[in-house]
Design a protein around this motif. Sequence first.
Motif, PDB file in Angstrom:
ATOM      1  N   CYS A 119      48.074  35.230  40.302  1.00  0.00           N
ATOM      2  CA  CYS A 119      48.315  36.111  41.442  1.00  0.00           C
ATOM      3  C   CYS A 119      49.784  36.070  41.827  1.00  0.00           C
ATOM      4  O   CYS A 119      50.368  34.998  41.987  1.00  0.00           O
ATOM      5  CB  CYS A 119      47.440  35.705  42.626  1.00  0.00           C
ATOM      6  SG  CYS A 119      47.680  36.750  44.092  1.00  0.00           S
ATOM      7  N   THR A 120      50.386  37.238  41.996  1.00  0.00           N
ATOM      8  CA  THR A 120      51.818  37.318  42.287  1.00  0.00           C
ATOM      9  C   THR A 120      52.123  37.234  43.769  1.00  0.00           C
ATOM     10  O   THR A 120      53.292  37.212  44.155  1.00  0.00           O
ATOM     11  CB  THR A 120      52.388  38.640  41.742  1.00  0.00           C
ATOM     12  OG1 THR A 120      51.646  39.742  42.295  1.00  0.00           O
ATOM     13  CG2 THR A 120      52.300  38.680  40.227  1.00  0.00           C
ATOM     14  N   ALA A 121      51.097  37.189  44.631  1.00  0.00           N
ATOM     15  CA  ALA A 121      51.345  37.103  46.066  1.00  0.00           C
ATOM     16  C   ALA A 121      51.963  35.757  46.424  1.00  0.00           C
ATOM     17  O   ALA A 121      51.613  34.734  45.826  1.00  0.00           O
ATOM     18  CB  ALA A 121      50.044  37.296  46.838  1.00  0.00           C
ATOM     19  N   PRO A 122      52.882  35.724  47.379  1.00  0.00           N
ATOM     20  CA  PRO A 122      53.536  34.463  47.741  1.00  0.00           C
ATOM     21  C   PRO A 122      52.528  33.387  48.123  1.00  0.00           C
ATOM     22  O   PRO A 122      51.545  33.660  48.825  1.00  0.00           O
ATOM     23  CB  PRO A 122      54.415  34.852  48.941  1.00  0.00           C
ATOM     24  CG  PRO A 122      54.635  36.317  48.786  1.00  0.00           C
ATOM     25  CD  PRO A 122      53.387  36.859  48.164  1.00  0.00           C
ATOM     26  N   ASP A 123      52.754  32.182  47.602  1.00  0.00           N
ATOM     27  CA  ASP A 123      51.981  30.983  47.947  1.00  0.00           C
ATOM     28  C   ASP A 123      50.578  30.962  47.340  1.00  0.00           C
ATOM     29  O   ASP A 123      49.838  30.002  47.569  1.00  0.00           O
ATOM     30  CB  ASP A 123      51.835  30.806  49.470  1.00  0.00           C
ATOM     31  CG  ASP A 123      53.161  30.864  50.191  1.00  0.00           C
ATOM     32  OD1 ASP A 123      54.202  30.743  49.521  1.00  0.00           O
ATOM     33  OD2 ASP A 123      53.160  31.046  51.427  1.00  0.00           O
ATOM     34  N   CYS A 124      50.180  31.982  46.594  1.00  0.00           N
ATOM     35  CA  CYS A 124      48.814  32.024  46.061  1.00  0.00           C
ATOM     36  C   CYS A 124      48.760  31.301  44.721  1.00  0.00           C
ATOM     37  O   CYS A 124      49.589  31.536  43.837  1.00  0.00           O
ATOM     38  CB  CYS A 124      48.339  33.458  45.899  1.00  0.00           C
ATOM     39  SG  CYS A 124      46.599  33.575  45.416  1.00  0.00           S
ATOM     40  N   ASP A 125      47.763  30.434  44.544  1.00  0.00           N
ATOM     41  CA  ASP A 125      47.647  29.646  43.317  1.00  0.00           C
ATOM     42  C   ASP A 125      46.495  30.121  42.431  1.00  0.00           C
ATOM     43  O   ASP A 125      46.124  29.447  41.477  1.00  0.00           O
ATOM     44  CB  ASP A 125      47.451  28.170  43.651  1.00  0.00           C
ATOM     45  CG  ASP A 125      46.186  27.919  44.464  1.00  0.00           C
ATOM     46  OD1 ASP A 125      45.520  28.905  44.853  1.00  0.00           O
ATOM     47  OD2 ASP A 125      45.863  26.746  44.716  1.00  0.00           O
ATOM     48  N   GLN A 126      45.937  31.300  42.710  1.00  0.00           N
ATOM     49  CA  GLN A 126      44.810  31.781  41.908  1.00  0.00           C
ATOM     50  C   GLN A 126      45.289  32.185  40.517  1.00  0.00           C
ATOM     51  O   GLN A 126      46.236  32.949  40.372  1.00  0.00           O
ATOM     52  CB  GLN A 126      44.148  32.968  42.590  1.00  0.00           C
ATOM     53  CG  GLN A 126      43.389  32.612  43.846  1.00  0.00           C
ATOM     54  CD  GLN A 126      42.251  31.656  43.566  1.00  0.00           C
ATOM     55  OE1 GLN A 126      41.446  31.876  42.656  1.00  0.00           O
ATOM     56  NE2 GLN A 126      42.166  30.586  44.330  1.00  0.00           N
ATOM     57  N   PRO A 127      44.638  31.686  39.453  1.00  0.00           N
ATOM     58  CA  PRO A 127      45.059  32.039  38.088  1.00  0.00           C
ATOM     59  C   PRO A 127      44.680  33.469  37.744  1.00  0.00           C
ATOM     60  O   PRO A 127      43.951  34.140  38.486  1.00  0.00           O
ATOM     61  CB  PRO A 127      44.296  31.026  37.235  1.00  0.00           C
ATOM     62  CG  PRO A 127      43.071  30.712  38.028  1.00  0.00           C
ATOM     63  CD  PRO A 127      43.495  30.752  39.469  1.00  0.00           C
ATOM     64  N   ALA A 128      45.155  33.913  36.593  1.00  0.00           N
ATOM     65  CA  ALA A 128      44.930  35.299  36.187  1.00  0.00           C
ATOM     66  C   ALA A 128      43.443  35.618  36.037  1.00  0.00           C
ATOM     67  O   ALA A 128      42.995  36.708  36.382  1.00  0.00           O
ATOM     68  CB  ALA A 128      45.672  35.586  34.882  1.00  0.00           C
ATOM     69  N   MET A 129      42.663  34.666  35.500  1.00  0.00           N
ATOM     70  CA  MET A 129      41.246  34.928  35.261  1.00  0.00           C
ATOM     71  C   MET A 129      40.474  35.147  36.554  1.00  0.00           C
ATOM     72  O   MET A 129      39.409  35.771  36.551  1.00  0.00           O
ATOM     73  CB  MET A 129      40.632  33.772  34.464  1.00  0.00           C
ATOM     74  CG  MET A 129      39.226  34.046  33.963  1.00  0.00           C
ATOM     75  SD  MET A 129      39.101  35.550  32.959  1.00  0.00           S
ATOM     76  CE  MET A 129      39.882  34.999  31.436  1.00  0.00           C
ATOM     77  N   HIS A 130      41.000  34.676  37.676  1.00  0.00           N
ATOM     78  CA  HIS A 130      40.341  34.868  38.964  1.00  0.00           C
ATOM     79  C   HIS A 130      40.985  36.002  39.753  1.00  0.00           C
ATOM     80  O   HIS A 130      40.764  36.108  40.962  1.00  0.00           O
ATOM     81  CB  HIS A 130      40.388  33.579  39.792  1.00  0.00           C
ATOM     82  CG  HIS A 130      39.687  32.436  39.145  1.00  0.00           C
ATOM     83  ND1 HIS A 130      39.822  31.134  39.583  1.00  0.00           N
ATOM     84  CD2 HIS A 130      38.841  32.384  38.084  1.00  0.00           C
ATOM     85  CE1 HIS A 130      39.093  30.335  38.813  1.00  0.00           C
ATOM     86  NE2 HIS A 130      38.486  31.079  37.900  1.00  0.00           N
TER      87      HIS A 130
END
Length: 475
Positions: A377-388
């Motif tokens: 996820c390209t949003a600031p501070d977000c750690d969600q991987p691409a698969m999610h």
Amino acid sequence: MIMAFDKPPPTPIRPTDVAPPPTTATSSATVRAELIDAYSDLARAVARIQELDADACTDSDTVHLAVEHEKLTRQMQSIGHRRLMDVADRDAWRLTGAATMRMFVANHLGVPDVKRRLDHAAALSETFTITGLQQPPELSATADALAEGAIAPEHVSVILDVTNRIPASVEIDDQVAAEVALAEHARTLSPSALRQVGVRLLAHLNPDGELTDDRDRARQRSMTLSRQDAQLMTKLTATLDPASPSGSVDDTDPDSEVVKDAAQRDSRSQAQRNHDALNALLKCVLDGGALGGSHRGLPPQLIISITETQLRESAGLGVTATGTELPWRDVVELAAKADPHLAVFADHTEEILYFGRARRTASRAQRMALFARDRGCTAPDCDQPAMHSEAHHLTDWAEGGRTDIDQLGVACPKHNRAAGPRRDQWTTRLDRTTGRVTWTPPATTQPINGPPRTRTNEIHHPDRLADRRPRHDVT
């Protein structure tokens, strides 16, 4: 209310009226009194705040007060480290009857996590050499950030854990740069997100895997089922290695001599056997196609991204679509059985990555390219991987957005909905210079004067963090 008073004309000062400079003893006594009075004033201010409520405050006031309270709490934590070091340097804890400094902190101060508090104080406080020379804090950038109230003690724990695991063989400039980068990102990231950045930063600083090897991972792998609790629930605790072990015997009959001989040579613990059984089960499910044909437009298979430099040097870590990092040896082993997809960021492919308004959803090829570029996820501070995450139109589809590769970015469902044309939504675009997706906060949070603030997400790109160097003031 500001009240003004008429001031009498100044009286000429004669040389005989000037007081002599205070002696060292007088200065020390003054500072001592001021410090004690300051804490008394602080206690009265806290007592006054406890008596007040925020019923008459606006919504903006309540947000401001919550932010200010958290900032002051963190600043007091920084000052508290200095107080602890004062007690430790003088052995003043003996006055309380404590046998050690740790007992003073635990019993006299009532600190729950004594080790963490003392470790923070030691790492963030100035020290003195045996000759009395003052030394800066071990984590100078982190100490400054905590003193400003920009980070929390939980951030300090993460930074201290990461920096303690940097090999001594790493260049000192790189070690300092790593600490500065972590302190900078701690100002905007949560402790859990910062820990992920730290793990990837360690991998970047040590691409050959010197921090740990296959033997360490094999020894530490485990999976344990706890006893049932009062609700008959069982907790599963596991330490999983990055890639499943492989290998089989020709004869799967449990009574065969091959299997019996293997069992006699098996030195694994029960927890390790549980771990390997889970991996074997997952591998069977994955290879057997039981997961279906698609997940968010991508095949339910193992997807690994690795740089051309890592391929050339046969070193480093691959990153999966779920954010898991794989040592180079595991990447090679898995690649031997894989159906590879190559993403090249140049005019070297005829794969159609531009659809305009012909279709709303991104193709599989586009999603592969987005994963390779954004990783998560390209949003600031977000750690969600691409698969999610999802393929996000940088210009909303309803507003005329196009399904072109340079008009798309990776965004988790939450942040995908947070971006849009409304004043309370984020604005996204692709920076043509850096190739990064930038996010501009809602107009309702922008400063009245000055340009709008834009942010990018560095969590999924630790290699960029490691390239940063500390900034030195020029005098």
